[in-house]
Design a protein around this motif. Sequence first.
Motif, mmCIF file in Angstrom:
data_model
loop_
_atom_site.group_PDB
_atom_site.id
_atom_site.type_symbol
_atom_site.label_atom_id
_atom_site.label_comp_id
_atom_site.label_asym_id
_atom_site.label_seq_id
_atom_site.Cartn_x
_atom_site.Cartn_y
_atom_site.Cartn_z
ATOM 1 N N ARG A 32 32.362 52.388 56.077
ATOM 2 C CA ARG A 32 33.731 51.906 55.870
ATOM 3 C C ARG A 32 33.874 51.304 54.473
ATOM 4 O O ARG A 32 33.083 50.442 54.075
ATOM 5 C CB ARG A 32 34.086 50.855 56.922
ATOM 6 N N VAL A 33 34.887 51.765 53.724
ATOM 7 C CA VAL A 33 35.177 51.226 52.393
ATOM 8 C C VAL A 33 36.463 50.411 52.483
ATOM 9 O O VAL A 33 37.537 50.944 52.770
ATOM 10 C CB VAL A 33 35.341 52.352 51.346
ATOM 11 N N ASN A 34 36.345 49.103 52.245
ATOM 12 C CA ASN A 34 37.505 48.215 52.366
ATOM 13 C C ASN A 34 38.417 48.286 51.147
ATOM 14 O O ASN A 34 39.640 48.208 51.276
ATOM 15 C CB ASN A 34 37.039 46.775 52.573
ATOM 16 N N GLU A 35 37.819 48.396 49.957
ATOM 17 C CA GLU A 35 38.635 48.431 48.736
ATOM 18 C C GLU A 35 37.948 49.247 47.655
ATOM 19 O O GLU A 35 36.729 49.196 47.486
ATOM 20 C CB GLU A 35 38.901 47.017 48.207
ATOM 21 N N PHE A 36 38.759 49.999 46.934
ATOM 22 C CA PHE A 36 38.304 50.741 45.756
ATOM 23 C C PHE A 36 39.110 50.215 44.578
ATOM 24 O O PHE A 36 40.316 50.436 44.500
ATOM 25 C CB PHE A 36 38.534 52.241 45.942
ATOM 26 N N ALA A 37 38.455 49.475 43.678
ATOM 27 C CA ALA A 37 39.178 48.786 42.598
ATOM 28 C C ALA A 37 38.663 49.189 41.224
ATOM 29 O O ALA A 37 37.459 49.356 41.024
ATOM 30 C CB ALA A 37 39.051 47.271 42.768
ATOM 31 N N ILE A 38 39.598 49.317 40.297
ATOM 32 C CA ILE A 38 39.256 49.531 38.893
ATOM 33 C C ILE A 38 39.763 48.319 38.123
ATOM 34 O O ILE A 38 40.943 47.963 38.212
ATOM 35 C CB ILE A 38 39.894 50.818 38.332
ATOM 36 N N GLY A 39 38.865 47.689 37.366
ATOM 37 C CA GLY A 39 39.190 46.438 36.692
ATOM 38 C C GLY A 39 38.762 45.262 37.562
ATOM 39 O O GLY A 39 38.337 45.428 38.707
ATOM 40 N N MET A 40 38.882 44.073 36.996
ATOM 41 C CA MET A 40 38.495 42.857 37.711
ATOM 42 C C MET A 40 39.656 41.861 37.678
ATOM 43 O O MET A 40 40.634 42.055 36.955
ATOM 44 C CB MET A 40 37.257 42.241 37.061
ATOM 45 N N GLY A 41 39.517 40.770 38.434
ATOM 46 C CA GLY A 41 40.553 39.740 38.441
ATOM 47 C C GLY A 41 41.692 40.074 39.387
ATOM 48 O O GLY A 41 41.553 40.919 40.279
ATOM 49 N N PRO A 42 42.858 39.436 39.187
ATOM 50 C CA PRO A 42 44.007 39.657 40.074
ATOM 51 C C PRO A 42 44.510 41.102 39.997
ATOM 52 O O PRO A 42 44.476 41.729 38.939
ATOM 53 C CB PRO A 42 45.074 38.685 39.542
ATOM 54 N N ALA A 43 44.986 41.626 41.117
ATOM 55 C CA ALA A 43 45.509 42.995 41.161
ATOM 56 C C ALA A 43 46.946 43.026 40.652
ATOM 57 O O ALA A 43 47.745 42.147 40.972
ATOM 58 C CB ALA A 43 45.443 43.528 42.573
ATOM 59 N N PHE A 44 47.280 44.026 39.817
ATOM 60 C CA PHE A 44 48.687 44.195 39.412
ATOM 61 C C PHE A 44 49.294 45.420 40.091
ATOM 62 O O PHE A 44 50.499 45.649 40.028
ATOM 63 C CB PHE A 44 48.830 44.291 37.883
ATOM 64 N N TYR A 45 48.451 46.194 40.768
ATOM 65 C CA TYR A 45 48.943 47.306 41.582
ATOM 66 C C TYR A 45 47.945 47.556 42.703
ATOM 67 O O TYR A 45 46.735 47.581 42.483
ATOM 68 C CB TYR A 45 49.107 48.588 40.762
ATOM 69 N N SER A 46 48.430 47.734 43.903
ATOM 70 C CA SER A 46 47.546 48.052 45.022
ATOM 71 C C SER A 46 48.317 48.859 46.067
ATOM 72 O O SER A 46 49.540 48.719 46.204
ATOM 73 C CB SER A 46 46.978 46.780 45.656
ATOM 74 N N LYS A 47 47.590 49.698 46.775
ATOM 75 C CA LYS A 47 48.206 50.510 47.822
ATOM 76 C C LYS A 47 47.202 50.728 48.947
ATOM 77 O O LYS A 47 46.070 51.159 48.698
ATOM 78 C CB LYS A 47 48.666 51.855 47.262
ATOM 79 N N GLN A 48 47.607 50.420 50.150
ATOM 80 C CA GLN A 48 46.761 50.619 51.319
ATOM 81 C C GLN A 48 46.926 52.044 51.815
ATOM 82 O O GLN A 48 48.040 52.523 52.046
ATOM 83 C CB GLN A 48 47.129 49.637 52.432
ATOM 84 N N LYS A 49 45.817 52.754 51.941
ATOM 85 C CA LYS A 49 45.851 54.105 52.487
ATOM 86 C C LYS A 49 44.727 54.223 53.498
ATOM 87 O O LYS A 49 43.554 54.227 53.128
ATOM 88 C CB LYS A 49 45.693 55.149 51.380
ATOM 89 N N GLY A 50 45.112 54.284 54.763
ATOM 90 C CA GLY A 50 44.106 54.295 55.812
ATOM 91 C C GLY A 50 43.391 52.957 55.856
ATOM 92 O O GLY A 50 44.024 51.903 55.809
ATOM 93 N N GLU A 51 42.078 52.990 55.905
ATOM 94 C CA GLU A 51 41.295 51.757 55.986
ATOM 95 C C GLU A 51 40.984 51.158 54.620
ATOM 96 O O GLU A 51 40.440 50.059 54.526
ATOM 97 C CB GLU A 51 39.979 52.027 56.725
ATOM 98 N N THR A 52 41.322 51.866 53.539
ATOM 99 C CA THR A 52 40.925 51.450 52.189
ATOM 100 C C THR A 52 42.120 51.001 51.350
ATOM 101 O O THR A 52 43.166 51.661 51.335
ATOM 102 C CB THR A 52 40.206 52.600 51.462
ATOM 103 N N LEU A 53 41.935 49.873 50.664
ATOM 104 C CA LEU A 53 42.928 49.381 49.712
ATOM 105 C C LEU A 53 42.535 49.881 48.318
ATOM 106 O O LEU A 53 41.413 49.647 47.859
ATOM 107 C CB LEU A 53 42.962 47.853 49.712
ATOM 108 N N TYR A 54 43.438 50.570 47.656
ATOM 109 C CA TYR A 54 43.196 51.076 46.300
ATOM 110 C C TYR A 54 43.934 50.169 45.327
ATOM 111 O O TYR A 54 45.147 49.947 45.476
ATOM 112 C CB TYR A 54 43.685 52.512 46.160
ATOM 113 N N SER A 55 43.231 49.623 44.327
ATOM 114 C CA SER A 55 43.875 48.649 43.446
ATOM 115 C C SER A 55 43.466 48.805 41.991
ATOM 116 O O SER A 55 42.372 49.253 41.666
ATOM 117 C CB SER A 55 43.556 47.225 43.915
#
Length: 339
Positions: A32-55
């Motif tokens: 299970r992958v909870n989040e796939f993020a590019i960059g660090m710190g606060p998110a300025f864009y995110s989208k939940q798709k299925g079980e994974t949050l892309y940010s």
Amino acid sequence: MIKIIIAIAMFLFLILIHEFGHFIVAKLSGIRVNEFAIGMGPAFYSKQKGETLYSLRMIPMGGYCAMEGEEEESSDPRSYDRARPISKFLTILAGPMMNLILASVIFFVVGLNTGVTTTSIGNFTDNSPAKQAGMEIGDEVVEVNHTKIEKFSEISAIVNAYYKDSDIKEKIDVKVYRKSSGKEMTFSIAPQKENGNVFFGVESQLRKAGVLEAIKLGLVETIKNIIMIFVILGRLFTGKIALSALSGPVGVVKELGNQAQNGLMSLLYFLGYISVNLGVFNLLPIPALDGSKLVCAIYEMLTGKTVNKKIEEKVTIGGFVVLIGLIILISIKDIISLF
């Protein structure tokens, strides 16, 4: 400004490829992958798709593929810590391997577009000793110091080996085949020495590479860069290279911008070089890097026992703090060098 934006985008692209390697193998392994993020710190864009949050996050440095149970204990049957050891190993290995594969592809593209070296002279550097001696563009180098030349790179190796024990003022014989006259000619050249390297001031004439040859070039260039990284690491640990010689994300972005001014192929080659660095560096068995997790997965495969999660967590946090501290110090040095 545009140069900086392009450089940051290319740096983040390397991070994206690395994290995507972890992500896709984790998904294929059922982790299970909870989040796939590019960059660090606060998110300025995110989208939940299925079980994974892309940010996408504010600080353009790094990224992560947050798997359930990777850093903490979890009762989820699809968590990382409940996965088979081989699945853990392949999931972690996939990130660095994606960077090495990407580097091979980039070097393939560069080789296909720029060509391969020949033993013929394509150009001279400023104040070239070879040009001053009478050599011409198009001359094919046949022998250096009575040693037959098969590859252009052998010229530098032979010359540097000869002058290791000889006076730089002493001349060395170079035999060439002059295509315009169809004759072999021998020149006695007194080379130049700069930064410990001895050279004639000649550049290779390039010829177009075929697809298969370019694939080989991509693989060979990747291996050469891997070896060079370990040589540099060895010199770093023995004190032959100072820690101040290293560059962090700021220095990398700066150099990416500089290479962009030298043309697309120069930029792509440097991107490939950075991709190799990112892949190899993450394979090192240092806490907080992929290499340490690979060691844990190998231990689990060999012994059938899992590493104590609390101990692993403390070691990882300690390694992360040291690593971030080192990156900050190097980045401060890189920022100062900008002014």
